[in-house]
Design a protein around this motif. Structure first.
Motif, PDB file in Angstrom:
ATOM      1  N   ARG A  50       0.795  -1.184  -0.145  1.00 44.77           N
ATOM      2  CA  ARG A  50       0.294  -0.069   0.181  1.00 44.77           C
ATOM      3  C   ARG A  50       0.654   1.181  -0.024  1.00 44.77           C
ATOM      4  N   VAL A  51       1.876   1.391   1.037  1.00 43.68           N
ATOM      5  CA  VAL A  51       2.577   2.463   1.011  1.00 43.68           C
ATOM      6  C   VAL A  51       3.756   2.618  -0.228  1.00 43.68           C
ATOM      7  N   ARG A  52       4.145   1.491  -0.752  1.00 43.17           N
ATOM      8  CA  ARG A  52       4.952   1.694  -1.982  1.00 43.17           C
ATOM      9  C   ARG A  52       4.366   2.300  -3.086  1.00 43.17           C
ATOM     10  N   ALA A  53       2.848   1.959  -3.051  1.00 48.16           N
ATOM     11  CA  ALA A  53       2.424   2.652  -4.139  1.00 48.16           C
ATOM     12  C   ALA A  53       1.946   4.035  -4.163  1.00 48.16           C
ATOM     13  N   LEU A  54       2.300   4.415  -2.840  1.00 51.76           N
ATOM     14  CA  LEU A  54       2.197   6.080  -2.549  1.00 51.76           C
ATOM     15  C   LEU A  54       3.350   6.706  -2.681  1.00 51.76           C
ATOM     16  N   GLY A  55       4.513   5.836  -3.075  1.00 50.19           N
ATOM     17  CA  GLY A  55       5.555   6.381  -3.151  1.00 50.19           C
ATOM     18  C   GLY A  55       6.836   6.679  -1.841  1.00 50.19           C
ATOM     19  N   VAL A  56       6.111   5.925  -0.936  1.00 49.68           N
ATOM     20  CA  VAL A  56       6.804   6.221   0.479  1.00 49.68           C
ATOM     21  C   VAL A  56       8.452   5.378   0.342  1.00 49.68           C
ATOM     22  N   GLU A  57       9.259   5.629   0.987  1.00 48.79           N
ATOM     23  CA  GLU A  57      10.566   5.120   0.891  1.00 48.79           C
ATOM     24  C   GLU A  57      10.832   4.407   1.927  1.00 48.79           C
ATOM     25  N   SER A  58      10.177   4.672   3.239  1.00 50.97           N
ATOM     26  CA  SER A  58      10.603   3.659   4.368  1.00 50.97           C
ATOM     27  C   SER A  58       9.477   3.609   5.265  1.00 50.97           C
ATOM     28  N   LEU A  59       9.510   2.455   5.992  1.00 51.27           N
ATOM     29  CA  LEU A  59       8.624   2.179   7.207  1.00 51.27           C
ATOM     30  C   LEU A  59       9.248   2.436   8.567  1.00 51.27           C
ATOM     31  N   VAL A  60       8.500   3.074   9.591  1.00 50.26           N
ATOM     32  CA  VAL A  60       9.202   3.173  10.878  1.00 50.26           C
ATOM     33  C   VAL A  60       8.122   3.090  12.079  1.00 50.26           C
ATOM     34  N   GLY A  61       8.400   2.578  12.992  1.00 50.40           N
ATOM     35  CA  GLY A  61       7.589   2.348  14.064  1.00 50.40           C
ATOM     36  C   GLY A  61       8.653   2.240  15.277  1.00 50.40           C
ATOM     37  N   ASP A  62       7.912   2.621  16.391  1.00 55.37           N
ATOM     38  CA  ASP A  62       8.657   2.446  17.578  1.00 55.37           C
ATOM     39  C   ASP A  62       8.151   1.152  18.459  1.00 55.37           C
ATOM     40  N   VAL A  63       9.057   0.402  19.069  1.00 56.88           N
ATOM     41  CA  VAL A  63       8.830  -0.880  19.905  1.00 56.88           C
ATOM     42  C   VAL A  63       9.522  -0.686  21.137  1.00 56.88           C
ATOM     43  N   LEU A  64       8.682  -0.945  22.280  1.00 56.64           N
ATOM     44  CA  LEU A  64       9.077  -1.063  23.533  1.00 56.64           C
ATOM     45  C   LEU A  64      10.321  -1.933  23.489  1.00 56.64           C
ATOM     46  N   ARG A  65      11.575  -1.421  24.231  1.00 57.71           N
ATOM     47  CA  ARG A  65      12.686  -2.309  24.426  1.00 57.71           C
ATOM     48  C   ARG A  65      12.374  -3.968  24.990  1.00 57.71           C
ATOM     49  N   SER A  66      11.289  -3.784  25.643  1.00 52.93           N
ATOM     50  CA  SER A  66      10.998  -5.114  26.485  1.00 52.93           C
ATOM     51  C   SER A  66      10.255  -5.911  25.697  1.00 52.93           C
ATOM     52  N   ASN A  67       9.880  -5.665  24.257  1.00 54.99           N
ATOM     53  CA  ASN A  67       8.905  -6.242  23.502  1.00 54.99           C
ATOM     54  C   ASN A  67       9.761  -7.152  22.512  1.00 54.99           C
ATOM     55  N   GLY A  68      10.481  -8.259  23.144  1.00 49.70           N
ATOM     56  CA  GLY A  68      11.322  -8.976  22.385  1.00 49.70           C
ATOM     57  C   GLY A  68      10.530  -9.774  21.108  1.00 49.70           C
ATOM     58  N   THR A  69       9.267 -10.249  21.200  1.00 50.37           N
ATOM     59  CA  THR A  69       8.558 -10.781  20.242  1.00 50.37           C
ATOM     60  C   THR A  69       8.713  -9.800  18.888  1.00 50.37           C
ATOM     61  N   MET A  70       8.141  -8.430  19.222  1.00 49.40           N
ATOM     62  CA  MET A  70       8.139  -7.635  18.141  1.00 49.40           C
ATOM     63  C   MET A  70       9.619  -7.265  17.646  1.00 49.40           C
ATOM     64  N   LEU A  71      10.334  -7.307  18.518  1.00 54.96           N
ATOM     65  CA  LEU A  71      11.839  -6.964  17.874  1.00 54.96           C
ATOM     66  C   LEU A  71      12.265  -8.227  17.097  1.00 54.96           C
ATOM     67  N   ALA A  72      12.017  -9.355  17.285  1.00 59.77           N
ATOM     68  CA  ALA A  72      12.407 -10.524  16.741  1.00 59.77           C
ATOM     69  C   ALA A  72      11.903 -10.578  15.318  1.00 59.77           C
ATOM     70  N   PHE A  73      10.544  -9.926  15.502  1.00 62.50           N
ATOM     71  CA  PHE A  73       9.429 -10.001  14.083  1.00 62.50           C
ATOM     72  C   PHE A  73      10.153  -9.070  13.260  1.00 62.50           C
ATOM     73  N   ALA A  74      10.447  -7.946  13.693  1.00 59.06           N
ATOM     74  CA  ALA A  74      11.108  -6.979  12.898  1.00 59.06           C
ATOM     75  C   ALA A  74      12.470  -7.184  12.286  1.00 59.06           C
ATOM     76  N   HIS A  75      13.279  -7.865  13.056  1.00 59.93           N
ATOM     77  CA  HIS A  75      14.651  -8.242  12.606  1.00 59.93           C
ATOM     78  C   HIS A  75      14.333  -9.355  11.532  1.00 59.93           C
ATOM     79  N   LYS A  76      13.649 -10.094  11.703  1.00 58.48           N
ATOM     80  CA  LYS A  76      13.423 -11.232  10.586  1.00 58.48           C
ATOM     81  C   LYS A  76      12.794 -10.666   9.266  1.00 58.48           C
ATOM     82  N   ALA A  77      12.121  -9.541   9.607  1.00 59.02           N
ATOM     83  CA  ALA A  77      11.455  -8.719   8.349  1.00 59.02           C
ATOM     84  C   ALA A  77      12.138  -7.879   7.604  1.00 59.02           C
TER      85      ALA A  77
END
Length: 197
Positions: free
Chosen positions: A129-156
């Motif tokens: 969706r956002v590539r179609a809008l010409g967006v160059e990057s995705l950004v998000g804030d993740v709690l340092r304690s949220n190991g599940t989301m940090l692992a998900f982000a790293h894998k992605a």
């Protein structure tokens, strides 16, 4: 993932995951308010804290109204749902295009549905969706304690930056122009395929 139906004016994608389940990803509407609120209430306390950065039981009324009315091209709440006539929300993702350079997002998946590819489905849909809008990057804030989301982000393929607007969090960043960032967006805009019986 394979497409079972084509996008409409507000893109709705019904996808089949490798396990065979059908999941519909679409923009939330005002009449989704109670289902979205039930979804938030159904998250574990830890999941709600990780997603909303605070101890809440449900979305405040003003926030619920706001997120169910975000349906423009640059600010959207996406929901993932399964089921027949009365589908259940099993994931949500919000994004806001900040500029041509960046799109901020936040995501959650119901506790019982994790580890089955729903988060990947939402993330891939968002990237297309956002590539179609010409967006160059995705950004998000993740709690340092949220190991599940940090692992998900790293894998992605997200990079982790120490700087965030919240001292409890780190910022995840993904360059959508990088070759390894490729998602098969043609699957999400392909002609309609017949629904399996």
């Amino acid at each position: 993932m394979t497409v079972l139906s084509a996008p409409r004016s507000t893109p709705t994608h019904t996808l089949r995951l490798p396990g065979g389940e059908r999941v519909t990803v679409r923009a939330a509407r005002p009449d989704d308010a109670e289902n979205l609120q039930s979804y938030v209430r159904g998250l574990s306390a830890t999941s709600r804290y990780s997603r909303f950065f605070g101890p809440l039981r449900e979305l405040p009324p003003a926030e619920l109204a706001r997120v169910t009315h975000m349906n423009g091209p640059s600010r959207v709440t996406l929901i993932a749902e399964v089921g027949g006539p009365e589908p259940a929300v099993i994931g949500e993702l919000r994004y806001a295009v900040l500029s041509d350079a960046a799109c901020e997002f936040a995501i959650s998946v119901a506790d019982d549905w994790r580890g089955k590819g729903r988060g990947n489905l939402l993330r891939d849909d968002l990237q297309c969706r956002v590539r179609a809008l010409g967006v160059e990057s995705l950004v998000g804030d993740v709690l340092r304690s949220n190991g599940t989301m940090l692992a998900f982000a790293h894998k992605a393929g997200f990079d982790i930056a120490a700087q965030s607007g919240d001292p409890r969090a780190v910022r995840i960043v993904k360059d959508l122009s990088a070759p390894q960032a490729g998602v098969r967006c043609d699957e999400l805009v392909a002609p309609a395929l017949p629904m399996a019986a």
